[in-house]
Scaffold this motif. Structure first.
Motif, PDB file in Angstrom:
ATOM      1  N   ILE A 115       0.844  -1.197   0.000  1.00 30.70           N
ATOM      2  CA  ILE A 115       0.000   0.000   0.000  1.00 30.70           C
ATOM      3  C   ILE A 115       0.879   1.246   0.000  1.00 30.70           C
ATOM      4  O   ILE A 115       0.619   2.209  -0.724  1.00 30.70           O
ATOM      5  CB  ILE A 115      -0.961  -0.016   1.202  1.00 30.70           C
ATOM      6  CG1 ILE A 115      -1.992  -1.133   1.022  1.00 30.70           C
ATOM      7  CG2 ILE A 115      -1.650   1.331   1.377  1.00 30.70           C
ATOM      8  CD1 ILE A 115      -2.775  -1.461   2.272  1.00 30.70           C
ATOM      9  N   GLY A 116       1.947   1.230   0.797  1.00 26.13           N
ATOM     10  CA  GLY A 116       2.882   2.358   0.821  1.00 26.13           C
ATOM     11  C   GLY A 116       3.513   2.596  -0.536  1.00 26.13           C
ATOM     12  O   GLY A 116       3.656   3.737  -0.984  1.00 26.13           O
ATOM     13  N   PHE A 117       3.887   1.520  -1.214  1.00 27.35           N
ATOM     14  CA  PHE A 117       4.466   1.640  -2.554  1.00 27.35           C
ATOM     15  C   PHE A 117       3.449   2.242  -3.524  1.00 27.35           C
ATOM     16  O   PHE A 117       3.773   3.140  -4.305  1.00 27.35           O
ATOM     17  CB  PHE A 117       4.931   0.273  -3.058  1.00 27.35           C
ATOM     18  CG  PHE A 117       5.463   0.308  -4.458  1.00 27.35           C
ATOM     19  CD1 PHE A 117       6.744   0.755  -4.708  1.00 27.35           C
ATOM     20  CD2 PHE A 117       4.672  -0.090  -5.520  1.00 27.35           C
ATOM     21  CE1 PHE A 117       7.235   0.805  -6.000  1.00 27.35           C
ATOM     22  CE2 PHE A 117       5.146  -0.046  -6.815  1.00 27.35           C
ATOM     23  CZ  PHE A 117       6.440   0.403  -7.058  1.00 27.35           C
ATOM     24  N   ALA A 118       2.228   1.759  -3.469  1.00 29.35           N
ATOM     25  CA  ALA A 118       1.190   2.260  -4.373  1.00 29.35           C
ATOM     26  C   ALA A 118       0.910   3.737  -4.116  1.00 29.35           C
ATOM     27  O   ALA A 118       0.802   4.533  -5.058  1.00 29.35           O
ATOM     28  CB  ALA A 118      -0.085   1.437  -4.215  1.00 29.35           C
ATOM     29  N   VAL A 119       0.808   4.112  -2.857  1.00 31.22           N
ATOM     30  CA  VAL A 119       0.552   5.515  -2.525  1.00 31.22           C
ATOM     31  C   VAL A 119       1.722   6.382  -2.971  1.00 31.22           C
ATOM     32  O   VAL A 119       1.529   7.473  -3.521  1.00 31.22           O
ATOM     33  CB  VAL A 119       0.273   5.680  -1.014  1.00 31.22           C
ATOM     34  CG1 VAL A 119       0.287   7.142  -0.607  1.00 31.22           C
ATOM     35  CG2 VAL A 119      -1.055   5.042  -0.654  1.00 31.22           C
ATOM     36  N   GLY A 120       2.944   5.907  -2.770  1.00 28.59           N
ATOM     37  CA  GLY A 120       4.117   6.661  -3.212  1.00 28.59           C
ATOM     38  C   GLY A 120       4.132   6.851  -4.718  1.00 28.59           C
ATOM     39  O   GLY A 120       4.441   7.936  -5.222  1.00 28.59           O
ATOM     40  N   ALA A 121       3.794   5.808  -5.449  1.00 30.07           N
ATOM     41  CA  ALA A 121       3.773   5.900  -6.912  1.00 30.07           C
ATOM     42  C   ALA A 121       2.690   6.867  -7.387  1.00 30.07           C
ATOM     43  O   ALA A 121       2.930   7.712  -8.257  1.00 30.07           O
ATOM     44  CB  ALA A 121       3.553   4.511  -7.513  1.00 30.07           C
ATOM     45  N   ILE A 122       1.514   6.765  -6.817  1.00 26.38           N
ATOM     46  CA  ILE A 122       0.417   7.662  -7.206  1.00 26.38           C
ATOM     47  C   ILE A 122       0.753   9.103  -6.838  1.00 26.38           C
ATOM     48  O   ILE A 122       0.525  10.029  -7.617  1.00 26.38           O
ATOM     49  CB  ILE A 122      -0.907   7.211  -6.556  1.00 26.38           C
ATOM     50  CG1 ILE A 122      -1.349   5.873  -7.151  1.00 26.38           C
ATOM     51  CG2 ILE A 122      -1.994   8.263  -6.740  1.00 26.38           C
ATOM     52  CD1 ILE A 122      -2.483   5.208  -6.403  1.00 26.38           C
ATOM     53  N   SER A 123       1.328   9.299  -5.658  1.00 22.47           N
ATOM     54  CA  SER A 123       1.707  10.645  -5.229  1.00 22.47           C
ATOM     55  C   SER A 123       2.737  11.247  -6.173  1.00 22.47           C
ATOM     56  O   SER A 123       2.660  12.426  -6.526  1.00 22.47           O
ATOM     57  CB  SER A 123       2.283  10.611  -3.810  1.00 22.47           C
ATOM     58  OG  SER A 123       1.317  10.180  -2.900  1.00 22.47           O
ATOM     59  N   ALA A 124       3.708  10.439  -6.585  1.00 20.31           N
ATOM     60  CA  ALA A 124       4.738  10.932  -7.501  1.00 20.31           C
ATOM     61  C   ALA A 124       4.138  11.266  -8.865  1.00 20.31           C
ATOM     62  O   ALA A 124       4.497  12.275  -9.477  1.00 20.31           O
ATOM     63  CB  ALA A 124       5.842   9.893  -7.649  1.00 20.31           C
ATOM     64  N   LEU A 125       3.224  10.444  -9.336  1.00 16.51           N
ATOM     65  CA  LEU A 125       2.612  10.685 -10.644  1.00 16.51           C
ATOM     66  C   LEU A 125       1.779  11.961 -10.672  1.00 16.51           C
ATOM     67  O   LEU A 125       1.778  12.696 -11.651  1.00 16.51           O
ATOM     68  CB  LEU A 125       1.730   9.499 -11.039  1.00 16.51           C
ATOM     69  CG  LEU A 125       2.457   8.245 -11.487  1.00 16.51           C
ATOM     70  CD1 LEU A 125       1.465   7.099 -11.665  1.00 16.51           C
ATOM     71  CD2 LEU A 125       3.189   8.493 -12.798  1.00 16.51           C
ATOM     72  N   PHE A 126       1.060  12.214  -9.586  1.00 17.85           N
ATOM     73  CA  PHE A 126       0.161  13.363  -9.562  1.00 17.85           C
ATOM     74  C   PHE A 126       0.747  14.583  -8.861  1.00 17.85           C
ATOM     75  O   PHE A 126       0.118  15.635  -8.829  1.00 17.85           O
ATOM     76  CB  PHE A 126      -1.175  12.981  -8.911  1.00 17.85           C
ATOM     77  CG  PHE A 126      -1.967  12.021  -9.741  1.00 17.85           C
ATOM     78  CD1 PHE A 126      -2.596  12.438 -10.903  1.00 17.85           C
ATOM     79  CD2 PHE A 126      -2.063  10.695  -9.376  1.00 17.85           C
ATOM     80  CE1 PHE A 126      -3.319  11.551 -11.678  1.00 17.85           C
ATOM     81  CE2 PHE A 126      -2.786   9.796 -10.142  1.00 17.85           C
ATOM     82  CZ  PHE A 126      -3.417  10.227 -11.298  1.00 17.85           C
ATOM     83  N   GLY A 127       1.924  14.440  -8.275  1.00 16.21           N
ATOM     84  CA  GLY A 127       2.568  15.578  -7.625  1.00 16.21           C
ATOM     85  C   GLY A 127       1.879  16.028  -6.351  1.00 16.21           C
ATOM     86  O   GLY A 127       1.870  17.208  -6.030  1.00 16.21           O
ATOM     87  N   VAL A 128       1.284  15.097  -5.651  1.00 20.24           N
ATOM     88  CA  VAL A 128       0.632  15.426  -4.380  1.00 20.24           C
ATOM     89  C   VAL A 128       1.350  14.694  -3.257  1.00 20.24           C
ATOM     90  O   VAL A 128       2.065  13.724  -3.485  1.00 20.24           O
ATOM     91  CB  VAL A 128      -0.866  15.036  -4.384  1.00 20.24           C
ATOM     92  CG1 VAL A 128      -1.623  15.825  -5.425  1.00 20.24           C
ATOM     93  CG2 VAL A 128      -1.050  13.552  -4.603  1.00 20.24           C
ATOM     94  N   GLY A 129       1.146  15.157  -2.050  1.00 18.78           N
ATOM     95  CA  GLY A 129       1.748  14.493  -0.903  1.00 18.78           C
ATOM     96  C   GLY A 129       1.030  13.195  -0.582  1.00 18.78           C
ATOM     97  O   GLY A 129      -0.141  13.010  -0.915  1.00 18.78           O
TER      98      GLY A 129
END
Length: 109
Positions: free
Chosen positions: A15-29
């Motif tokens: 879940i942490g990996f997925a959230v990190g990837a999504i955050s990086a893609l969208f530029g959000v924290g």
């Protein structure tokens, strides 16, 4: 209130990996995703979810900083000139504002 579903130990890093990837893609924290996840899925009270989400920020920042340093893209002198006063000022400001407005905070916090 919703009952939290039991999660396996290995699902949390995924879940942490997925959230990190999504955050990086969208530029959000990551807090944009972590806070609701902690509250809705894990059933943590909102103040605990916010604090837990906030507590992971130094780890994410350290990871990014190390990556940029390793690539030679970190100007340590400027980082220190900006970082040290920022940390000191944020601590002082938080303490002053917290002391002045403690009575104004809602009971839930």
């Amino acid at each position: 209130m919703l009952t939290a579903a039991p999660l396996s130990f290995w699902s949390l890093p995924l879940i942490g990996f997925a959230v990190g990837a999504i955050s990086a893609l969208f530029g959000v924290g990551g807090g944009f995703f972590f806070t609701p996840f902690f509250n809705v899925v894990l059933g943590l009270p909102l103040p605990v979810a916010v604090a837990t989400s906030t507590a992971q920020i130094p780890f994410m920042a350290a990871s990014g900083t190390f990556h940029y340093y390793r690539k030679g893209n970190l100007d340590i002198k400027n980082a220190l000139w900006l970082g040290v006063p920022t940390i000191l000022f944020s601590i002082i400001t938080s303490a002053v504002i917290g002391a002045l407005h403690f009575q104004d905070l809602p009971e839930v916090y």
